[in-house]
Design a protein around this motif. Structure first.
Motif, PDB file in Angstrom:
ATOM      1  N   LEU A  79       1.221  -1.471   0.041  1.00 55.47           N
ATOM      2  CA  LEU A  79      -0.187  -0.085   0.067  1.00 55.47           C
ATOM      3  C   LEU A  79       0.803   1.092   0.060  1.00 55.47           C
ATOM      4  O   LEU A  79       0.159   2.064  -0.152  1.00 55.47           O
ATOM      5  CB  LEU A  79      -0.367  -0.231   0.941  1.00 55.47           C
ATOM      6  N   SER A  80       2.092   1.194   0.553  1.00 55.86           N
ATOM      7  CA  SER A  80       2.722   2.144   0.853  1.00 55.86           C
ATOM      8  C   SER A  80       3.012   3.679  -1.097  1.00 55.86           C
ATOM      9  O   SER A  80       4.024   3.958  -1.009  1.00 55.86           O
ATOM     10  CB  SER A  80       4.426   2.308   1.691  1.00 55.86           C
ATOM     11  N   GLY A  81       3.320   1.805  -1.795  1.00 52.68           N
ATOM     12  CA  GLY A  81       3.276   2.733  -3.334  1.00 52.68           C
ATOM     13  C   GLY A  81       2.506   3.254  -3.807  1.00 52.68           C
ATOM     14  O   GLY A  81       2.415   3.864  -4.589  1.00 52.68           O
ATOM     15  N   MET A  82       1.034   2.865  -3.179  1.00 52.81           N
ATOM     16  CA  MET A  82       0.022   3.831  -3.637  1.00 52.81           C
ATOM     17  C   MET A  82       0.308   5.536  -3.182  1.00 52.81           C
ATOM     18  O   MET A  82      -1.163   5.800  -3.413  1.00 52.81           O
ATOM     19  CB  MET A  82      -1.293   2.681  -3.268  1.00 52.81           C
ATOM     20  N   GLY A  83       0.420   5.931  -1.949  1.00 54.88           N
ATOM     21  CA  GLY A  83       0.321   7.125  -1.505  1.00 54.88           C
ATOM     22  C   GLY A  83      -0.141   7.253  -1.018  1.00 54.88           C
ATOM     23  O   GLY A  83      -1.333   6.115  -1.112  1.00 54.88           O
ATOM     24  N   THR A  84      -0.335   8.343   0.013  1.00 53.28           N
ATOM     25  CA  THR A  84      -1.069   8.388   1.239  1.00 53.28           C
ATOM     26  C   THR A  84      -2.268  10.405   1.120  1.00 53.28           C
ATOM     27  O   THR A  84      -1.346  11.231   0.442  1.00 53.28           O
ATOM     28  CB  THR A  84      -0.604   8.945   2.537  1.00 53.28           C
ATOM     29  N   PRO A  85      -3.362   9.971   1.217  1.00 52.45           N
ATOM     30  CA  PRO A  85      -4.073  10.868   1.029  1.00 52.45           C
ATOM     31  C   PRO A  85      -4.013  12.222   1.318  1.00 52.45           C
ATOM     32  O   PRO A  85      -3.347  12.825   2.864  1.00 52.45           O
ATOM     33  CB  PRO A  85      -5.380  10.312   1.279  1.00 52.45           C
ATOM     34  N   SER A  86      -3.949  13.930   0.851  1.00 50.74           N
ATOM     35  CA  SER A  86      -3.406  14.646   1.311  1.00 50.74           C
ATOM     36  C   SER A  86      -4.850  15.617   1.779  1.00 50.74           C
ATOM     37  O   SER A  86      -5.805  15.104   1.117  1.00 50.74           O
ATOM     38  CB  SER A  86      -3.045  16.061   1.271  1.00 50.74           C
ATOM     39  N   GLY A  87      -3.952  16.338   2.833  1.00 49.82           N
ATOM     40  CA  GLY A  87      -5.877  16.830   3.537  1.00 49.82           C
ATOM     41  C   GLY A  87      -7.357  16.064   3.619  1.00 49.82           C
ATOM     42  O   GLY A  87      -8.133  16.822   3.879  1.00 49.82           O
ATOM     43  N   GLY A  88      -6.897  14.924   4.566  1.00 50.91           N
ATOM     44  CA  GLY A  88      -8.312  14.148   4.880  1.00 50.91           C
ATOM     45  C   GLY A  88      -8.968  13.729   4.104  1.00 50.91           C
ATOM     46  O   GLY A  88      -9.736  13.216   4.764  1.00 50.91           O
ATOM     47  N   GLY A  89      -8.704  13.569   2.970  1.00 50.46           N
ATOM     48  CA  GLY A  89     -10.227  13.308   2.588  1.00 50.46           C
ATOM     49  C   GLY A  89      -9.422  11.353   1.648  1.00 50.46           C
ATOM     50  O   GLY A  89      -8.780  11.029   2.530  1.00 50.46           O
ATOM     51  N   PRO A  90     -10.175  10.751   1.070  1.00 47.90           N
ATOM     52  CA  PRO A  90     -10.453   9.553   0.934  1.00 47.90           C
ATOM     53  C   PRO A  90      -8.771   9.093   0.004  1.00 47.90           C
ATOM     54  O   PRO A  90      -8.358   7.989  -0.016  1.00 47.90           O
ATOM     55  CB  PRO A  90     -11.488   8.891   0.650  1.00 47.90           C
ATOM     56  N   VAL A  91      -9.323  10.048  -1.280  1.00 49.05           N
ATOM     57  CA  VAL A  91      -8.430   9.837  -2.097  1.00 49.05           C
ATOM     58  C   VAL A  91      -6.907  10.050  -2.482  1.00 49.05           C
ATOM     59  O   VAL A  91      -7.210  12.142  -2.203  1.00 49.05           O
ATOM     60  CB  VAL A  91      -9.186  10.116  -3.327  1.00 49.05           C
ATOM     61  N   THR A 145      -9.618  21.310 -14.012  1.00 52.13           N
ATOM     62  CA  THR A 145     -11.151  21.023 -13.119  1.00 52.13           C
ATOM     63  C   THR A 145     -10.462  20.004 -12.320  1.00 52.13           C
ATOM     64  O   THR A 145     -12.091  19.176 -11.454  1.00 52.13           O
ATOM     65  CB  THR A 145     -11.865  19.747 -14.675  1.00 52.13           C
ATOM     66  N   ILE A 146      -9.488  19.404 -12.101  1.00 51.90           N
ATOM     67  CA  ILE A 146      -9.261  18.360 -10.721  1.00 51.90           C
ATOM     68  C   ILE A 146      -9.661  19.160  -9.543  1.00 51.90           C
ATOM     69  O   ILE A 146     -10.414  17.892  -8.475  1.00 51.90           O
ATOM     70  CB  ILE A 146      -7.984  18.076 -10.774  1.00 51.90           C
ATOM     71  N   PRO A 147      -9.919  20.396  -9.495  1.00 47.67           N
ATOM     72  CA  PRO A 147     -10.622  20.651  -7.643  1.00 47.67           C
ATOM     73  C   PRO A 147     -11.966  20.009  -7.834  1.00 47.67           C
ATOM     74  O   PRO A 147     -12.160  19.816  -7.197  1.00 47.67           O
ATOM     75  CB  PRO A 147     -10.654  21.998  -7.725  1.00 47.67           C
ATOM     76  N   VAL A 148     -12.868  20.052  -8.893  1.00 48.78           N
ATOM     77  CA  VAL A 148     -14.344  20.480  -8.914  1.00 48.78           C
ATOM     78  C   VAL A 148     -13.661  18.347  -8.788  1.00 48.78           C
ATOM     79  O   VAL A 148     -14.888  17.688  -8.242  1.00 48.78           O
ATOM     80  CB  VAL A 148     -14.593  20.822 -10.195  1.00 48.78           C
ATOM     81  N   TRP A 149     -13.578  18.164  -9.822  1.00 46.65           N
ATOM     82  CA  TRP A 149     -14.231  16.366  -9.644  1.00 46.65           C
ATOM     83  C   TRP A 149     -13.395  16.192  -8.411  1.00 46.65           C
ATOM     84  O   TRP A 149     -13.822  15.135  -7.845  1.00 46.65           O
ATOM     85  CB  TRP A 149     -12.696  15.999 -10.576  1.00 46.65           C
ATOM     86  N   GLU A 150     -12.320  16.368  -6.987  1.00 47.44           N
ATOM     87  CA  GLU A 150     -11.663  16.234  -6.066  1.00 47.44           C
ATOM     88  C   GLU A 150     -13.877  16.299  -5.231  1.00 47.44           C
ATOM     89  O   GLU A 150     -14.164  15.034  -4.402  1.00 47.44           O
ATOM     90  CB  GLU A 150     -11.192  16.984  -5.637  1.00 47.44           C
TER      91      GLU A 150
END
Length: 452
Positions: free
Chosen positions: A53-65, A130-135
């Protein structure tokens, strides 16, 4: 008692002869729930899982993704399909088309121009902008996925066999991270595919661009023009009219942006995550086989709408609002282009066909939020806006956007005669002097989707 999700059984769950039930996830314990002699093996499994899982990265900002991971995957998909840099001549053509479009629209609507920054985007630039809205749209689904998988790990009632209780906490956390990574991977693939097909910032009907920005993708415009046998400058100008018309609504109807985004989010919160396919893949999975793990995690998450009253209401609200936006844009663009663009009618029909046959927007939303984003009453909405224009003129027609309660409802689109009744219409328009426009929630201003 029966098996819990993912193969967890309580200590009393045996095979009828005193043999413990199947092991967690079916991952290599053979005889069942690990006893004290197997705890080292279980701990090793957790370490392997954590390394993976460490290769998948850790979500930033407290979100799930992890949205950096999403962007990296999407960029890879875009680059694979080709993303040529925009040359100066292309950029100039797009900017000029958007500016000319706003001049033409001044004669078709009383809403002022909404574009202060006309831009030409590459596919990668569309992703970044557009990523901020998709988030905001995807995170509610990711949260449901994370919660569902965490609950499944604990089994009914949130209970685990005592032998595993002390060590299950880290495993549940890892599974939640895995589920967030799965949503992120799926989102990255979907957005990368969408970037290869979109035409502008608003051609899917939602306010994806930052406030004041209007943009076209030269690559998307060229793709749309293929096979139409219409001059490229005429195609570009028609699509610029649609982009500029959308931006007038998003900029000068302050309640519209949050209403559209919240309608998608409300619908997404009612989605059920189907884990049956994932359970089948995970059963018997060998943590020592990275390729098998990647294959198990690489599948598409199945999202199923829940047929609750709240879900149906959210869907109806979203479909109606999208139809009203698209119908208004179609009407205004038709009025502004009919005497200027010889192929305006053919271009309008090409846009309708693209939406009706399930274009990139529909496929992406079906993947990301389990929703076929299709304004099913688009023709009815456009016909109603056309009739309103003929009855009351563009000024009174556009004043209906001043408050959501004044707009036609789903019933009005289906049966427009009552709404178009002159007496009823006069009564509705008289409310404009009594009903203040709704304030946009939050303190981020009308151009920010954060005010919700």
């Amino acid at each position: 008692m029966g098996d819990t999700p993912f193969g967890f059984n309580r200590p009393s769950d045996d095979e009828g002869d005193g043999t413990p039930g199947r092991d967690p996830f079916g991952m290599g314990f053979g005889g069942g729930v690990p006893g004290s002699g197997d705890m080292n093996q279980f701990a090793a499994m957790l370490r392997q899982f954590a390394d993976m899982l460490s290769g998948m990265g850790t979500p930033s900002g407290g979100g799930p993704v992890n949205w950096e991971m999403v962007k990296n995957i999407a960029r890879h998909v875009v680059v694979e399909g080709g993303d040529p840099s925009i040359v100066a001549a292309e950029r100039s053509q797009v900017v000029e088309a958007l500016r000319l479009a706003d001049l033409w629209l001044d004669e078709g609507t009383v809403l002022p121009a909404g574009i202060t920054t006309p831009q030409a985007w590459s596919r990668s630039e569309w992703l970044e902008a557009t990523i901020p809205v998709w988030e905001k749209l995807v995170d509610p689904i990711a949260e449901r996925m994370v919660d569902t998988m965490g609950g499944a790990m604990s089994g009914p009632g949130g209970e685990l066999p005592p032998e595993m209780a002390a060590m299950a906490g880290p495993l549940i956390g890892m599974v939640k991270q895995m589920s967030g990574a799965m949503v992120g991977g799926q989102a990255g693939q979907a957005l990368g595919a969408l970037a290869r097909e979109v035409i502008g910032s608003a051609d899917i009907g939602l306010p994806l661009a930052p406030g004041g920005v209007g943009a076209l993708l030269p690559a998307g415009v060229a793709s749309f023009a293929e096979g139409l046998e219409i001059p490229s400058d005429e195609v570009r100008l028609y699509l610029a009219l649609r982009e500029a018309a959308h931006q007038r609504l998003f900029a000068h109807v302050p309640w519209l942006r949050p209403a559209l985004l919240s309608a998608v989010e409300d619908y997404a919160r009612g989605i059920r995550v189907d884990l049956s396919g994932l359970e089948e893949k995970i059963a018997g999975l060998d943590l020592a086989d990275p390729e098998a793990i990647q294959e198990a995690l690489g599948g598409e998450i199945q999202l199923t709408p829940e047929e609750t009253p709240e879900q149906k209401l959210a869907l109806s609200r979203l479909e109606t609002l999208l139809a009203l936006v698209e119908g208004w844009v179609g009407t205004v663009v038709a009025d502004s282009s009919k005497d200027r663009l010889p192929s305006a009618g053919r271009l309008a029909e090409a846009v309708r066909r693209r939406r009706a046959t399930g274009g990139p927007a529909e496929r992406t939303f079906a993947t990301l939020v389990g929703l076929e984003l299709r304004p099913r009453r688009l023709r009815e909405a456009e016909a109603l806006w056309r009739s309103l224009t003929e009855l009351k003129g563009a000024e009174d027609r556009d004043r209906l956007w001043s408050h959501p309660d004044l707009l036609p409802t789903a019933d009005d689109l289906e049966n427009p005669d009552s709404f178009l009744n002159p007496e009823e219409l006069e009564l509705d328009l008289s409310k404009l002097h009594q009903t203040p426009a709704p304030e946009e929630p939050g303190a981020d201003g009308p151009d920010s989707p954060e005010g919700k």
